[in-house]
Design an enzyme around this catalytic site. Structure first.
Site, mmCIF file in Angstrom:
data_model
loop_
_atom_site.group_PDB
_atom_site.id
_atom_site.type_symbol
_atom_site.label_atom_id
_atom_site.label_comp_id
_atom_site.label_asym_id
_atom_site.label_seq_id
_atom_site.Cartn_x
_atom_site.Cartn_y
_atom_site.Cartn_z
ATOM 1 N N LYS A 17 0.848 -1.321 0.044
ATOM 2 C CA LYS A 17 0.121 0.057 -0.079
ATOM 3 C C LYS A 17 0.775 1.145 0.068
ATOM 4 C CE LYS A 17 -4.251 -1.642 2.085
ATOM 5 N NZ LYS A 17 -4.078 -3.093 2.068
ATOM 6 N N GLY A 75 -8.187 -7.108 3.229
ATOM 7 C CA GLY A 75 -9.192 -7.648 3.927
ATOM 8 C C GLY A 75 -9.560 -7.607 5.118
ATOM 9 N N GLY A 76 -9.128 -6.212 5.588
ATOM 10 C CA GLY A 76 -9.257 -5.870 6.894
ATOM 11 C C GLY A 76 -8.288 -6.287 7.979
ATOM 12 N N HIS A 79 -17.330 3.133 -0.930
ATOM 13 C CA HIS A 79 -16.310 2.156 -1.085
ATOM 14 C C HIS A 79 -16.733 1.810 -2.843
ATOM 15 C CE1 HIS A 79 -12.931 -0.978 -0.400
ATOM 16 N NE2 HIS A 79 -13.222 -0.911 -1.847
ATOM 17 N N HIS A 116 -14.173 -4.104 7.526
ATOM 18 C CA HIS A 116 -13.407 -3.682 6.235
ATOM 19 C C HIS A 116 -13.325 -4.970 5.352
ATOM 20 C CE1 HIS A 116 -12.119 -0.305 8.633
ATOM 21 N NE2 HIS A 116 -11.649 -1.166 9.510
ATOM 22 N N ARG A 137 -6.005 -8.696 -9.387
ATOM 23 C CA ARG A 137 -6.458 -10.039 -9.791
ATOM 24 C C ARG A 137 -7.921 -9.947 -10.068
ATOM 25 N NH1 ARG A 137 -9.364 -10.175 -5.115
ATOM 26 N NH2 ARG A 137 -8.346 -9.400 -3.329
#
Length: 663
Positions: free
Chosen positions: A118, A166-167, A210, A237, A294
């Site tokens: 990130k 994925g949180g 989102h 999330h 992906r």
């Protein structure tokens, strides 16, 4: 580019089934891989070939690159489709495929590596002029620097694992005093989940949407987007509901977001399918969140509104062919909504569940698509993600899609463990969702603890289920006593048989008596209130009854002696006869006995024998199904036995602690 003909699918479950179907339809040979836990999984039988790659734990099977590549060599596969999760965003795996002369159906290792972090991704997007959330994505990861940067950003802020998604490794921090603890816990979770402690900080954009843009790029310089998906309904999330198009999207906003996503992909020489994710605020401002290199879980909604097969496009591009589309060819028609069906218990803080599937009966209503990788009798392992299927509805407009999805979920039956079906239906029925106003704060704002409690059957549902239980017991008795005439089945020497039951739901025990009048008519007494029940039709796992004037469609499956799984309108119950349980001498477990809720790894153990604990104290942390779960003390007392050991595996119902309750 090398052409390929035999594709190994380096995944499992519904995405493996999804890829295999398209690949076979296009004439490719397919090879599945599977662990010892997935021997009976549908993807194994669906593929042309299948290779066992190891034991159930992912590190010894699906995440073992050497085993996956060895399986490809053994099967003669010249391409690998990674699906999502597992090795799909592993740059080293993409490199290893190339070194082995195998086509990796995805972007380059460099693109995966860059966008998989990130911090690095955000730096690149800032350079490319893509709008980003203000924050800190620097290389200095000391607490001193992160605490100072947090002060500069201001609160509330988000702590995020740089290498993950994925949180996991993500924390919302409201005040400086909480930042230090958040950094420590996020680092620990990130290291366990992704093998990296690197964090980034971002200004918290509260109550955003989102919204993600699906992009595609070929090797001939063509980069386009296929519109957006709204994934705002999230829990911890993690996405729960996804739809296309976004309810508040305008053509002008779509053009701006789409152009930014295309520029993001172009700036890293992207190839194949990718998703650029943004946060969208109420004023129409959007900020880059991350890029998934992906296929996404939620890709079916894009397929339904564009009429395109995204896996087919992936294979076309990976084979070196032009995409065959330009931006003007992309038109969004109608509306599609997807929900994720999980093996988890919303009433127990969404604790993942494992067990054997007693009955899988997907809906067949018009306008539905169900992507799954499960079958009756299959064991659902605690080693993998608890998402088992996706239920997707398509309609000419959003209102129609919602209605079809509600109908589909009501008709879908999955027995053997708790699922989130009722929770999903509750989301779809909420006014805020139906009006298209849901943001990422939707679940936190709309759902209370009471909303998440296990459903309690109505008096009509109790009566109908009692009749069903009675008939199943009667049929079993008939099968064991072949000489009993059909006309005497409901009779004893004292007249018509009556059966007594005691069912407990929501902490309340209800006495129920079933008295047959004839083959199809019953009088059922629920705590002395008489409910007439008429059986309208019978099937192997489905009854239609009329209870107290209300018609009910009931699905069922035996769960054990005196137990019956029952589903009515999307609500699932386990009817367990307390009278039979008492007769067998079954006793409740002591609240001072702490058992593992499911199979997992003990990441931390905080107590030792002799320690004194209070109700709610953390005893240990168990990692299972990609989530961390706190093991808490339910009573006040002294630790008499501590069998939990840091780093050890625990099976479901293993004894971890014994607490001697304080007198």
């Amino acid at each position: 580019m090398k052409k390929f003909s035999n594709i190994l699918i380096a995944n499992r479950g519904e995405i493996a089934v999804r890829v295999i179907k398209t690949a076979k339809a296009l004439g490719y040979k397919t090879t599945a891989i599977y662990s010892e836990a997935d021997t009976a999984a549908p993807h194994v039988g669906l593929a042309d070939n299948a290779v066992l790659i190891g034991p159930a734990p992912v590190q010894q099977s699906y995440l073992d690159m050497d085993k996956v590549l060895a399986a490809a060599k053994r099967a003669g596969a010249d391409a690998i489709h990674p699906g999502y999760g597992f090795l799909s965003e592993n740059a080293e795996f993409a490199k290893a495929c190339a070194a082995a002369g195998i086509v990796f159906i995805g972007p380059s290792a460099d693109a995966i590596d860059l966008m998989g972090n990130k911090a690095a991704a955000k730096r690149r997007m800032i350079d490319a002029g893509v709008p980003c959330v203000p924050g800190y994505e620097g290389r200095d990861q000391s607490d001193e620097v992160l605490l100072n940067e947090g002060e500069l950003i201001g609160f509330p802020l988000m702590v995020k694992a740089a290498a993950g998604g994925g949180g996991r490794g993500m924390r919302l921090v409201h005040a400086r005093k909480d930042l230090g603890a958040a950094l420590k816990s996020a680092r620990s979770e990130a290291l366990n989940a992704f093998g990296s402690e690197e964090l980034i900080l971002e200004k918290a954009i509260l109550q955003p949407r989102h919204v993600e843009i699906q992009v595609f790029a070929d090797a001939h310089g063509n980069v386009i987007h296929l519109g957006e998906r709204d994934c705002s309904v999230q829990r911890r999330h993690q996405k729960v509901v996804e739809e296309a198009p976004c309810p508040v999207m305008t053509e002008e906003l779509r053009d701006r977001m789409g152009s930014a996503a295309v520029e993001a992909a172009r700036s890293i020489n992207y190839l194949g399918a990718g998703t650029v994710e943004f946060l969208l605020d109420a004023a129409g401002n959007f900020y880059f969140l991350e890029m998934n290199t992906r296929l996404q879980v939620e890709h079916p909604v894009t397929e339904l509104v564009t009429g395109l097969d995204l896996v087919e496009l992936q294979l076309r591009v990976a084979n070196g062919d032009p995409l065959g589309l330009d931006q003007s060819d992309i038109n969004l028609t109608g509306h599609a909504i997807e929900v994720r069906l999980y093996a988890e218990d919303p009433s127990e803080d969404f604790l993942p569940c494992a067990g054997d599937i007693a009955l899988w009966q997907p809906a067949t209503s018009p306008g539905l698509r169900i992507d799954s990788g499960i079958t009756n009798g299959q064991a659902i392992s605690p080693f993998y993600d608890p998402m088992l299927a996706k239920v997707i509805a398509y309609g000419s407009n959003r209102e129609e899609a919602i209605a079809k999805l509600i109908q589909g979920l009501e008709e879908t039956v999955l027995f053997g463990f708790a699922t989130n079906t009722s929770f999903l239906l509750d989301i779809l029925r909420r006014d805020k969702f139906r009006q298209g106003e849901a943001t990422t704060a939707f679940i936190a704002e709309e759902f209370t603890e009471d909303d998440l409690k296990a459903p309690v059957p109505s008096i009509s549902e109790l009566a109908a289920s009692a009749v069903l239980t009675y008939e199943q017991e009667r049929n079993m008795a008939k099968a064991m006593s072949l000489d009993v005439p059909e006309g005497l089945l409901n009779w004893s020497s004292g007249g018509l048989l009556q059966s007594n039951y005691a069912f407990s739901f929501g902490g309340i025990r209800t006495a129920v008596t079933v008295a047959p009048a004839n083959a199809d008519h019953y009088s059922v007494f629920v705590d002395q209130e008489k409910i007439p029940v008429k059986v309208l039709s019978r099937g192997e796992h489905n009854y239609r009854v009329e209870a107290d004037g209300t018609r009910l469609d009931v699905a069922f499956a035996a769960a054990g002696p005196g137990q019956m799984h029952v589903a009515i309108s999307g609500k699932t119950y386990l009817f367990s006869d307390d009278l039979k349980a008492q007769a067998s001498g079954e006793a409740a477990k002591s609240s001072g006995t702490v058992l593992a809720p499911m199979h997992g790894t003990l990441l931390e153990v905080f107590v030792a024998e002799g320690d004194t604990v209070q109700v709610g104290d953390r005893l240990a942390v168990l990692e299972a199904m990609k989530m961390q779960h706190d093991i808490l003390a339910e009573v006040e007392g002294t630790l008499q036995t501590v069998l939990a050991t840091k780093g050890a595996q625990a099976a479901a119902d293993d004894l971890l602690f014994e607490i001697a309750e304080q007198a």
